[in-house]
Design a protein around this motif. Structure first.
Motif, PDB file in Angstrom:
ATOM      1  N   GLU A 138       0.714  -1.177   0.076  1.00  0.00           N
ATOM      2  CA  GLU A 138      -0.065   0.177   0.004  1.00  0.00           C
ATOM      3  C   GLU A 138       0.759   1.224   0.063  1.00  0.00           C
ATOM      4  OE1 GLU A 138      -2.507  -3.325   0.992  1.00  0.00           O
ATOM      5  OE2 GLU A 138      -0.421  -2.447   1.792  1.00  0.00           O
ATOM      6  N   GLY A 139       1.845   1.371   0.662  1.00  0.00           N
ATOM      7  CA  GLY A 139       2.816   2.377   0.909  1.00  0.00           C
ATOM      8  C   GLY A 139       3.544   2.580  -0.495  1.00  0.00           C
ATOM      9  N   GLU A 140       3.993   1.569  -1.131  1.00  0.00           N
ATOM     10  CA  GLU A 140       4.610   1.546  -2.181  1.00  0.00           C
ATOM     11  C   GLU A 140       3.652   2.187  -3.629  1.00  0.00           C
ATOM     12  OE1 GLU A 140       7.469   1.268  -5.321  1.00  0.00           O
ATOM     13  OE2 GLU A 140       7.740   1.245  -3.180  1.00  0.00           O
ATOM     14  N   LYS A 141       2.466   1.648  -3.295  1.00  0.00           N
ATOM     15  CA  LYS A 141       1.404   2.107  -4.311  1.00  0.00           C
ATOM     16  C   LYS A 141       1.143   3.710  -4.281  1.00  0.00           C
ATOM     17  CE  LYS A 141      -1.500  -1.737  -5.663  1.00  0.00           C
ATOM     18  NZ  LYS A 141      -2.689  -2.297  -5.810  1.00  0.00           N
ATOM     19  N   ILE A 142       1.302   4.299  -2.920  1.00  0.00           N
ATOM     20  CA  ILE A 142       1.104   5.649  -2.885  1.00  0.00           C
ATOM     21  C   ILE A 142       2.241   6.439  -3.307  1.00  0.00           C
ATOM     22  CG2 ILE A 142       1.008   7.461  -0.908  1.00  0.00           C
ATOM     23  CD1 ILE A 142      -1.015   5.115   0.754  1.00  0.00           C
ATOM     24  N   VAL A 143       3.317   5.788  -2.923  1.00  0.00           N
ATOM     25  CA  VAL A 143       4.631   6.606  -3.312  1.00  0.00           C
ATOM     26  C   VAL A 143       4.875   6.681  -4.781  1.00  0.00           C
ATOM     27  CG1 VAL A 143       7.057   6.513  -3.646  1.00  0.00           C
ATOM     28  CG2 VAL A 143       6.080   6.122  -1.473  1.00  0.00           C
ATOM     29  N   ARG A 144       4.298   5.612  -5.613  1.00  0.00           N
ATOM     30  CA  ARG A 144       4.241   5.682  -7.081  1.00  0.00           C
ATOM     31  C   ARG A 144       3.131   6.679  -7.659  1.00  0.00           C
ATOM     32  NH1 ARG A 144       5.455  -0.757  -9.300  1.00  0.00           N
ATOM     33  NH2 ARG A 144       7.175  -1.234  -7.948  1.00  0.00           N
ATOM     34  N   ALA A 145       2.095   6.753  -6.844  1.00  0.00           N
ATOM     35  CA  ALA A 145       1.097   7.695  -7.440  1.00  0.00           C
ATOM     36  C   ALA A 145       1.609   9.222  -7.331  1.00  0.00           C
ATOM     37  CB  ALA A 145      -0.155   7.359  -6.304  1.00  0.00           C
ATOM     38  N   VAL A 146       2.489   9.420  -5.965  1.00  0.00           N
ATOM     39  CA  VAL A 146       3.064  10.831  -5.881  1.00  0.00           C
ATOM     40  C   VAL A 146       4.185  10.881  -7.189  1.00  0.00           C
ATOM     41  CG1 VAL A 146       4.629  12.054  -4.343  1.00  0.00           C
ATOM     42  CG2 VAL A 146       2.676  10.590  -3.334  1.00  0.00           C
ATOM     43  N   ASN A 147       4.917   9.874  -7.543  1.00  0.00           N
ATOM     44  CA  ASN A 147       5.876  10.055  -8.469  1.00  0.00           C
ATOM     45  C   ASN A 147       5.227  10.396 -10.012  1.00  0.00           C
ATOM     46  OD1 ASN A 147       8.053   9.808  -6.591  1.00  0.00           O
ATOM     47  ND2 ASN A 147       7.935   7.520  -7.090  1.00  0.00           N
ATOM     48  N   ARG A 148       3.870   9.800 -10.172  1.00  0.00           N
ATOM     49  CA  ARG A 148       3.367  10.156 -11.410  1.00  0.00           C
ATOM     50  C   ARG A 148       2.642  11.407 -11.257  1.00  0.00           C
ATOM     51  NH1 ARG A 148       1.082   4.966 -10.334  1.00  0.00           N
ATOM     52  NH2 ARG A 148      -0.672   5.621  -9.438  1.00  0.00           N
ATOM     53  N   ALA A 149       2.385  11.863 -10.227  1.00  0.00           N
ATOM     54  CA  ALA A 149       1.923  13.048 -10.241  1.00  0.00           C
ATOM     55  C   ALA A 149       2.743  14.208 -10.561  1.00  0.00           C
ATOM     56  CB  ALA A 149       1.149  13.496  -8.845  1.00  0.00           C
ATOM     57  N   LEU A 150       4.104  13.883  -9.865  1.00  0.00           N
ATOM     58  CA  LEU A 150       5.188  14.934 -10.167  1.00  0.00           C
ATOM     59  C   LEU A 150       5.517  14.653 -11.619  1.00  0.00           C
ATOM     60  CD1 LEU A 150       7.319  13.823  -7.101  1.00  0.00           C
ATOM     61  CD2 LEU A 150       6.605  15.990  -7.291  1.00  0.00           C
ATOM     62  N   GLU A 151       5.434  13.463 -12.290  1.00  0.00           N
ATOM     63  CA  GLU A 151       5.810  13.619 -13.660  1.00  0.00           C
ATOM     64  C   GLU A 151       4.912  14.104 -14.530  1.00  0.00           C
ATOM     65  OE1 GLU A 151       6.398  10.000 -17.199  1.00  0.00           O
ATOM     66  OE2 GLU A 151       6.477   9.520 -14.812  1.00  0.00           O
ATOM     67  N   GLY A 163      -8.050   1.014   9.314  1.00  0.00           N
ATOM     68  CA  GLY A 163      -7.689   0.745  10.594  1.00  0.00           C
ATOM     69  C   GLY A 163      -6.553   1.229  11.178  1.00  0.00           C
ATOM     70  N   GLY A 164      -5.334   1.507  10.224  1.00  0.00           N
ATOM     71  CA  GLY A 164      -4.133   1.785  10.498  1.00  0.00           C
ATOM     72  C   GLY A 164      -3.022   0.839   9.929  1.00  0.00           C
ATOM     73  N   ALA A 165      -1.980   0.948  10.299  1.00  0.00           N
ATOM     74  CA  ALA A 165      -0.854   0.041  10.232  1.00  0.00           C
ATOM     75  C   ALA A 165      -0.953  -1.474  10.465  1.00  0.00           C
ATOM     76  CB  ALA A 165       0.477   0.312  10.781  1.00  0.00           C
ATOM     77  N   ARG A 166      -0.768  -2.253   9.287  1.00  0.00           N
ATOM     78  CA  ARG A 166      -0.797  -3.824   9.139  1.00  0.00           C
ATOM     79  C   ARG A 166       0.046  -4.374  10.129  1.00  0.00           C
ATOM     80  NH1 ARG A 166      -1.489  -6.046   3.545  1.00  0.00           N
ATOM     81  NH2 ARG A 166      -3.098  -4.569   3.625  1.00  0.00           N
ATOM     82  N   MET A 167      -0.557  -4.880  11.332  1.00  0.00           N
ATOM     83  CA  MET A 167       0.311  -5.615  12.438  1.00  0.00           C
ATOM     84  C   MET A 167       1.071  -6.715  12.067  1.00  0.00           C
ATOM     85  SD  MET A 167      -2.262  -7.202  14.722  1.00  0.00           S
ATOM     86  CE  MET A 167      -2.053  -9.123  15.030  1.00  0.00           C
ATOM     87  N   GLN A 168       0.670  -7.419  10.983  1.00  0.00           N
ATOM     88  CA  GLN A 168       1.091  -8.543  10.279  1.00  0.00           C
ATOM     89  C   GLN A 168       2.532  -8.346   9.635  1.00  0.00           C
ATOM     90  OE1 GLN A 168      -1.947  -7.915  10.032  1.00  0.00           O
ATOM     91  NE2 GLN A 168      -3.141  -9.659  10.563  1.00  0.00           N
ATOM     92  N   GLU A 169       2.707  -7.017   9.314  1.00  0.00           N
ATOM     93  CA  GLU A 169       4.221  -6.840   8.755  1.00  0.00           C
ATOM     94  C   GLU A 169       4.783  -6.070   9.504  1.00  0.00           C
ATOM     95  OE1 GLU A 169       3.808  -5.001   4.781  1.00  0.00           O
ATOM     96  OE2 GLU A 169       2.315  -6.296   4.131  1.00  0.00           O
ATOM     97  N   SER A 170       4.362  -5.654  10.912  1.00  0.00           N
ATOM     98  CA  SER A 170       5.376  -5.048  11.817  1.00  0.00           C
ATOM     99  C   SER A 170       6.074  -3.742  11.491  1.00  0.00           C
ATOM    100  CB  SER A 170       6.250  -6.253  12.431  1.00  0.00           C
ATOM    101  OG  SER A 170       7.085  -5.567  13.624  1.00  0.00           O
ATOM    102  N   THR A 171       7.366  -3.632  11.324  1.00  0.00           N
ATOM    103  CA  THR A 171       8.001  -2.660  11.334  1.00  0.00           C
ATOM    104  C   THR A 171       8.051  -2.372   9.594  1.00  0.00           C
ATOM    105  OG1 THR A 171       9.673  -3.136  13.057  1.00  0.00           O
ATOM    106  CG2 THR A 171      10.536  -1.371  11.610  1.00  0.00           C
ATOM    107  N   TYR A 172       7.979  -3.258   8.761  1.00  0.00           N
ATOM    108  CA  TYR A 172       7.985  -2.967   7.452  1.00  0.00           C
ATOM    109  C   TYR A 172       6.633  -2.043   7.405  1.00  0.00           C
ATOM    110  CZ  TYR A 172      11.116  -6.681   6.594  1.00  0.00           C
ATOM    111  OH  TYR A 172      12.270  -7.642   6.548  1.00  0.00           O
ATOM    112  N   SER A 173       5.611  -2.166   8.013  1.00  0.00           N
ATOM    113  CA  SER A 173       4.192  -1.490   7.854  1.00  0.00           C
ATOM    114  C   SER A 173       4.692   0.058   8.421  1.00  0.00           C
ATOM    115  CB  SER A 173       3.008  -2.273   8.745  1.00  0.00           C
ATOM    116  OG  SER A 173       2.093  -1.300   8.527  1.00  0.00           O
TER     117      SER A 173
END
Length: 282
Positions: A138-151, A163-173
């Motif tokens: 999800e974070g990667e998709k948002i960043v790529r959307a930002v990059n497309r907006a910049l381009e 509901g917030g950060a995904r606990m199953q991914e811990s620090t990665y989330s």
């Protein structure tokens, strides 16, 4: 004559209750019973009390994007399970169930579209996919959307329902909070608009990061918005919470958001803002 076979053929003409479409919808707030076509035509807003029911990602895209203009990106990105996380179920099993339920591989749908003719990058959360939780994909998709907006030199619109950060991914989330916020800083440096739309609910790490960083922050009526749950806050401070606490109207009154807006006028309002902030062509 075999009446049993005749009765069987008659029964087959009518779907079982579980298979039949729900022609009537009860409002969760006022409990009014309404024909589903009426609610559908009203963008799932109760005509009796104005209660805003939750939308899935497709419904949200249809509400905001011009017909036929939405082009999805990064639909092939799928979460992995680097921690081999298991609670009551394994993370892998939860992902499989969410994919089967929604037909998606993540809680975020992102793509390019026009909104009343104004080009924009649109990111939409689907709460039905693991509570709209924020993970690495999800974070990667948002960043790529930002990059497309910049381009493309256009605005970015993010509709949050999480509901917030995904606990199953811990620090990665949790890293996605910093990652998305850093990307949005680049959008700000480029003088490109970011419109954040908060829907019910927007909680946890999502509200603590990009969702509250918009140049314009709007929320749907009575949307639940906050970081920790009310019970946790009440136990921590040892005091009763004010009426309407963590609802959109309460946040507006206390200056945390810019506007509470009905779904009926959301598209035209977003289009107006995109037009106001649209960069001049060079």
């Amino acid at each position: 004559m075999n009446f049993g076979n005749i009765f069987k053929s008659i029964r087959k003409e009518h779907p079982k209750p579980a298979e039949a479409p729900a022609h009537w919808i009860k409002c969760p707030k006022c409990h009014a019973l309404m024909y589903y076509k009426e609610i559908e035509a009203n963008h799932y807003v109760c005509p009796k009390c104005g209660y805003h029911m939750r939308l899935n990602a497709d419904q949200r895209i249809n509400l905001l994007a011009d017909e036929g203009s939405f082009i999805e990106y990064d639909a092939d990105l799928e979460p992995v399970d680097p921690l081999k996380f298991v609670d009551k179920k394994s993370y892998k099993k939860r992902l499989e169930e969410a994919k089967k339920k929604t037909g998606r591989t993540s809680s975020v749908v992102s793509g390019s579209c026009t909104i009343d003719g104004h080009p924009a990058e649109l990111v939409v959360f689907d709460f039905a996919f693991m509570g709209g939780s924020l993970g690495s994909v999800e974070g990667e998709k948002i960043v790529r959307a930002v990059n497309r907006a910049l381009e493309k030199r256009c605005g970015l619109v993010i509709v949050s329902a999480s509901g917030g950060a995904r606990m199953q991914e811990s620090t990665y989330s949790l890293m996605q909070m910093a990652k998305t916020s850093a990307a949005l800083a680049k959008l700000d440096d480029a003088n490109l608009p970011f419109i954040s739309i908060l829907t019910d609910p927007t909680m946890g790490g999502v509200s603590a990061s990009f969702a509250m960083l918009g140049d314009i922050i709007m929320a749907e009526p009575e949307a639940l918005i906050g970081f920790a749950g009310q019970r946790v806050i009440k136990q921590t401070i040892g005091a009763d919470l004010p009426e309407g606490f963590q609802r959109a109207e309460f946040l507006l009154e206390h200056g945390l958001i810019d506007k509470v807006i009905s779904r009926r006028v959301m598209k035209e309002t977003v289009a107006l803002l995109l037009g106001l902030f649209e960069p001049e062509s060079t």
